[in-house]
Design a protein around this motif. Structure first.
Motif: not given
Ligand SMILES: [Zn+2]
Lengths: 201, 80
Positions: B6, B32, B36, B39
């Protein structure tokens, strides 16, 4: 007085007339660019309205003086932005103390994203007072940034120049522009976070 | 280790927003972001930052200031 687009003289002919000292022609050039230059000056001379007004005026006075040296193959907008940027730099050199830039792209800090501590910005400013508060938050944040960061942020995200155009105006590499832009945005994000996530509102 | 990834990806979010990321890294980041949430929220905030910054900066010189500039220009011309 209304002008249709077809009636507008070309920029090249206005530049040519300005070179021979025609202030009316130069005035038409000013009209095309003054909002942009003023906006840039206001943003970069954040919190110093009289400095911003000086930069706005000096940009065009300098441009009129130097228009004879303006080369046909260059871009007038880029040239004017560069004059304005130089004036901003000169002003800030006089004040000498450049602020320290926190390393907000340091993974250790930016990585708060990884810690699950990221609040969504649910806040939608709709009242004038809220918009003023945002303006105030941005103004304070900009004052904490060195002038070249302010220039990059303003040229990229207010004037919407490309990384390449911004690099040309400021005489920086594209890599340097991109790095300042990201760090600058991260810094603004950090400063806006409390207000926009409703934690301080 | 996810947290470390991250931290690395956050560094590229401006390139991602601006569309200046190369395709393979862009796909990597897309994947990702899909799973996530932090993020993804960070990305949304950064996008808002850019638009808020743009909007709050809208301004134009006052008429008196525009006139002052024209007066100075005419005065300079006279003494040239
Ligand atoms: Zn992340």
């Amino acid at each position: 007085m209304k002008e249709s687009v077809a009636d507008l003289p070309s920029e090249n002919s206005l530049i040519a007339a300005s070179k021979s000292g025609d202030t009316d022609a130069f005035d038409q050039l000013i009209r095309r660019y003054e909002d942009k230059i003023f906006r840039l000056a206001k943003s970069v001379c954040s919190g110093l309205p009289s400095d911003a007004e000086d930069v706005y005026q000096e940009t065009f006075l300098t441009a009129f003086e130097k228009i004879g040296k303006f080369r046909k193959d260059s871009n007038l907008g880029t040239w004017l932005y560069r004059i304005a940027a130089n004036l901003c730099w000169m002003r800030h050199r006089k004040r000498k103390r450049e602020p320290f830039v926190p390393l907000l792209d340091d993974p250790a800090r930016a990585g708060r994203a990884a810690a699950g501590d990221v609040k969504d910005w649910t806040f939608e400013p709709d009242e004038a007072a809220q918009k003023r508060e945002i303006k105030e938050t941005v103004r304070k944040a900009l004052q904490e940034l060195p002038v070249d960061y302010r220039l990059v942020l303003s040229l990229r995200d207010i004037e919407r120049l490309s990384n390449e155009e911004t690099a040309t105006v400021l005489g920086l590499s594209v890599a340097a522009v991109k790095s300042r832009l990201h760090r600058g945005r991260m810094f603004l994000r950090d400063r806006l976070d409390a207000y926009m996530s409703g934690r301080s509102a | 280790m996810k947290a470390l990834r991250c931290k690395q990806l956050v560094k590229r979010l401006s390139d991602y927003i601006d569309g200046t990321l190369d395709d393979s890294f862009c796909d990597h980041l897309d994947r990702h972001l899909k799973d996530c949430a932090p993020c993804e929220a960070f990305l949304r905030n950064l996008r808002r930052t850019v638009s808020v910054f743009h909007l709050q900066a809208q301004t134009a010189p006052a008429r008196t200031l525009r006139e002052r500039l024209r007066a100075k220009l005419r005065a300079r011309k006279k003494y040239k």
